[in-house]
Scaffold this active site. Structure first.
Site, PDB file in Angstrom:
ATOM      1  N   HIS A  59      -2.650  -3.286   1.573  1.00  0.00           N
ATOM      2  CA  HIS A  59      -1.386  -3.681   0.953  1.00  0.00           C
ATOM      3  C   HIS A  59      -1.304  -5.201   0.923  1.00  0.00           C
ATOM      4  O   HIS A  59      -1.644  -5.856   1.903  1.00  0.00           O
ATOM      5  CB  HIS A  59      -0.210  -3.093   1.726  1.00  0.00           C
ATOM      6  CG  HIS A  59      -0.320  -1.616   1.896  1.00  0.00           C
ATOM      7  ND1 HIS A  59      -0.300  -0.761   0.824  1.00  0.00           N
ATOM      8  CD2 HIS A  59      -0.520  -0.851   2.980  1.00  0.00           C
ATOM      9  CE1 HIS A  59      -0.462   0.477   1.272  1.00  0.00           C
ATOM     10  NE2 HIS A  59      -0.601   0.448   2.574  1.00  0.00           N
ATOM     11  N   GLU A 114       3.027  -1.304   7.210  1.00  0.00           N
ATOM     12  CA  GLU A 114       3.281   0.092   7.600  1.00  0.00           C
ATOM     13  C   GLU A 114       3.052   0.285   9.093  1.00  0.00           C
ATOM     14  O   GLU A 114       2.116  -0.273   9.647  1.00  0.00           O
ATOM     15  CB  GLU A 114       2.288   1.046   6.927  1.00  0.00           C
ATOM     16  CG  GLU A 114       2.317   1.073   5.445  1.00  0.00           C
ATOM     17  CD  GLU A 114       1.173   1.900   4.853  1.00  0.00           C
ATOM     18  OE1 GLU A 114       1.365   2.401   3.752  1.00  0.00           O
ATOM     19  OE2 GLU A 114       0.098   2.020   5.473  1.00  0.00           O
ATOM     20  N   ARG A 170      -6.292   0.124  -4.128  1.00  0.00           N
ATOM     21  CA  ARG A 170      -7.194   1.197  -3.673  1.00  0.00           C
ATOM     22  C   ARG A 170      -8.656   0.813  -3.815  1.00  0.00           C
ATOM     23  O   ARG A 170      -9.036   0.105  -4.733  1.00  0.00           O
ATOM     24  CB  ARG A 170      -6.931   2.481  -4.449  1.00  0.00           C
ATOM     25  CG  ARG A 170      -5.570   3.052  -4.155  1.00  0.00           C
ATOM     26  CD  ARG A 170      -5.346   4.401  -4.831  1.00  0.00           C
ATOM     27  NE  ARG A 170      -4.070   4.936  -4.412  1.00  0.00           N
ATOM     28  CZ  ARG A 170      -2.912   4.620  -4.974  1.00  0.00           C
ATOM     29  NH1 ARG A 170      -2.881   3.797  -5.990  1.00  0.00           N
ATOM     30  NH2 ARG A 170      -1.783   5.138  -4.520  1.00  0.00           N
ATOM     31  N   HIS A 209      -7.388   0.185   5.425  1.00  0.00           N
ATOM     32  CA  HIS A 209      -7.142   1.403   6.207  1.00  0.00           C
ATOM     33  C   HIS A 209      -7.203   2.647   5.333  1.00  0.00           C
ATOM     34  O   HIS A 209      -7.107   2.570   4.108  1.00  0.00           O
ATOM     35  CB  HIS A 209      -5.770   1.334   6.909  1.00  0.00           C
ATOM     36  CG  HIS A 209      -4.612   1.189   5.968  1.00  0.00           C
ATOM     37  ND1 HIS A 209      -4.267  -0.016   5.411  1.00  0.00           N
ATOM     38  CD2 HIS A 209      -3.732   2.085   5.459  1.00  0.00           C
ATOM     39  CE1 HIS A 209      -3.215   0.149   4.623  1.00  0.00           C
ATOM     40  NE2 HIS A 209      -2.878   1.418   4.622  1.00  0.00           N
ATOM     41  N   SER A 263      -6.747   7.570   0.199  1.00  0.00           N
ATOM     42  CA  SER A 263      -7.673   6.530  -0.252  1.00  0.00           C
ATOM     43  C   SER A 263      -7.801   5.382   0.748  1.00  0.00           C
ATOM     44  O   SER A 263      -6.870   5.084   1.491  1.00  0.00           O
ATOM     45  CB  SER A 263      -7.208   5.982  -1.602  1.00  0.00           C
ATOM     46  OG  SER A 263      -5.859   5.617  -1.548  1.00  0.00           O
ATOM     47  N   LYS A 316       4.168  -4.270   1.782  1.00  0.00           N
ATOM     48  CA  LYS A 316       4.277  -2.922   2.337  1.00  0.00           C
ATOM     49  C   LYS A 316       3.603  -2.815   3.706  1.00  0.00           C
ATOM     50  O   LYS A 316       2.643  -2.067   3.867  1.00  0.00           O
ATOM     51  CB  LYS A 316       3.657  -1.913   1.358  1.00  0.00           C
ATOM     52  CG  LYS A 316       4.042  -0.466   1.658  1.00  0.00           C
ATOM     53  CD  LYS A 316       3.193   0.489   0.840  1.00  0.00           C
ATOM     54  CE  LYS A 316       3.518   1.939   1.159  1.00  0.00           C
ATOM     55  NZ  LYS A 316       2.365   2.803   1.152  1.00  0.00           N
ATOM     56  N   GLN A 342      -7.457   1.782   1.426  1.00  0.00           N
ATOM     57  CA  GLN A 342      -6.508   0.932   0.724  1.00  0.00           C
ATOM     58  C   GLN A 342      -6.111  -0.279   1.544  1.00  0.00           C
ATOM     59  O   GLN A 342      -6.417  -0.393   2.729  1.00  0.00           O
ATOM     60  CB  GLN A 342      -5.251   1.727   0.390  1.00  0.00           C
ATOM     61  CG  GLN A 342      -4.605   2.372   1.606  1.00  0.00           C
ATOM     62  CD  GLN A 342      -3.409   3.237   1.206  1.00  0.00           C
ATOM     63  OE1 GLN A 342      -2.285   2.893   1.490  1.00  0.00           O
ATOM     64  NE2 GLN A 342      -3.664   4.342   0.533  1.00  0.00           N
ATOM     65  N   LYS A 346      -8.031   7.866  -8.223  1.00  0.00           N
ATOM     66  CA  LYS A 346      -7.128   6.908  -8.880  1.00  0.00           C
ATOM     67  C   LYS A 346      -7.845   5.587  -9.162  1.00  0.00           C
ATOM     68  O   LYS A 346      -8.946   5.343  -8.674  1.00  0.00           O
ATOM     69  CB  LYS A 346      -5.920   6.641  -7.980  1.00  0.00           C
ATOM     70  CG  LYS A 346      -4.979   7.821  -7.867  1.00  0.00           C
ATOM     71  CD  LYS A 346      -3.747   7.423  -7.086  1.00  0.00           C
ATOM     72  CE  LYS A 346      -2.860   8.621  -6.796  1.00  0.00           C
ATOM     73  NZ  LYS A 346      -1.820   8.333  -5.844  1.00  0.00           N
TER      74      LYS A 346
END
Ligand SMILES: [Zn+2]
Length: 382
Positions: free
Chosen positions: A98, A123, A271, A252, A94, A121, A96, A277
């Site tokens: 954070h 990454e 998301r 991203h 997806s 989060k 998304q 979802k």
């Protein structure tokens, strides 16, 4: 000590032994056999309760072991601050973003059912094979150019809002992107289908290098607003060993390929598309970083210290080091740390030994590999 990683079989994973996750899992544990046609999406190394690794010797959960042995094994911290993963992607994840730590805490307090985690989060993704992702907004002039080229997109968002991007301000992009994300589904469908069915638009997609991505996303997520993200976000193609860092607020989506991922120990995702979802459009729009940047700027630069290639993101939760050395070296002295690290060996074999000066790797002569290659996730490198 050796760990057994936790294997996830989300639907978007590569199938059977095409998946790096399945190959690793098979080498990691005799109990694991890859099944043809099954998607193997993620391999988790860490103590996150949603997928804890086990100690190979005793089958104890890593989290329980660290909690019991925090003083000797993890600089007195009762849990690992990071989560280390391998991802094998057949079908896009997806779109998304954070949240940062503050927002993560607020979202968790307000909607604990959706945002189960109060941690941020950030990454880091390092490509293991050719890897493609959407990452951060394109420069505003580029977005404007694409919207002008694709008339249905211009109509969906509105010519005035597109013209307004001229001001090159985050506010103008926020207005533009929120118009896209809050458009009625019928209008989104019409926009996507017109681009799909019109020969001229297909030629334009080809000229912009977006034709394949558009077709693949359309096949997997027909009429999902996330398909239109390709006109707003940078498309990044990583070669093995190249990396991107996704800071808080950076939109991203991972599209295809295999990568190694290290992140703060969290599962906190907002998301926005390419997903069945829950999409939290309002939170997403308020959270994003609307500063456009060219794709080249998104590559994360590593630094070399001795034999270690280091990826040190601007957060203290984790760093990743790559060890890549000929096995003729016979041994490799590891950097001393009082915190727990996780070493993922991709090529070659070694025994980890300890002596007064700390840990070192001793290489097997019988290994067929010429080089020993491993990635190590660690806390607080400096
Ligand atoms: Zn992410």
């Amino acid at each position: 000590m050796e760990l057994i990683g936790d294997v996830k079989t989300y639907e978007w994973g590569k199938l059977g032994l095409d998946s790096e996750v399945a190959k690793l899992a098979q080498l990691n544990s005799v109990k694991f056999t890859a099944v043809e046609g099954t998607p193997y999406s993620e391999f988790w190394m860490g103590d996150h309760p949603s997928g804890p690794s086990l100690l190979k010797d005793t089958s104890q959960e890593l989290g329980a072991f660290i909690a019991e042995n925090a003083d000797s094994a993890n600089g007195s911290m009762k849990s690992l601050p990071f989560l280390f993963k391998v991802l094998s992607i057949r079908k896009a994840l997806s779109v998304q973003v954070h949240p940062n730590k503050e927002e993560a805490e607020r979202l968790h307090a307000e909607h604990p059912d959706i945002y189960k985690d109060a941690n941020h989060k950030p990454e880091l993704a390092i490509a293991l094979t050719t890897f493609r992702a959407l990452c951060g907004f394109r420069p505003l002039a580029e977005i404007q150019g694409l919207c002008k080229k694709f008339e249905p997109l211009m109509q969906l968002i509105g010519p005035e809002i597109i013209e307004n991007l001229e001001s090159n301000t985050p506010e103008s992009l926020k207005l533009c992107y929120s118009k896209l994300m809050t458009s009625a589904q019928d209008d989104i469908t019409k926009c996507i289908e017109t681009i799909r069915d019109d020969a001229k638009h297909q030629e334009e997609l080809e000229a912009c290098g977006l034709k394949d991505i558009f077709a693949t996303l359309y096949k997997d997520f027909p009429n999902d607003v996330g398909i239109l993200s390709i006109f707003f976000l940078n498309v990044i193609n990583l070669k093995p060993g190249q990396a991107i860092f996704l800071a808080a607020k950076e939109p991203h989506a991972y599209l295809e390929g295999d990568c190694l991922e290290c992140m703060a120990c969290s599962d906190n995702v907002i998301r926005a598309g390419l997903t069945p979802k829950f999409k939290d459009i309002h939170t997403l729009i308020e959270t994003l970083n609307y500063n456009g940047e060219p794709a080249e700027k998104k590559l994360f630069q590593s630094a070399k210290i001795d034999d270690l290639e280091l990826f040190v993101p601007p957060v203290k939760d984790f760093s990743v080091g790559k060890i890549h050395i000929p096995i003729t070296n016979t041994f490799y002295q590891m950097r001393h740390s009082k915190y727990a690290s996780i070493l993922l060996v991709l090529d070659g074999e070694a025994i980890i030994k300890t002596r007064d000066s700390g840990c070192y790797l001793e290489f097997y002569r019988k290994s067929e590999a010429d080089n020993f290659t491993a990635y190590m996730a660690m806390y607080n490198f400096f």
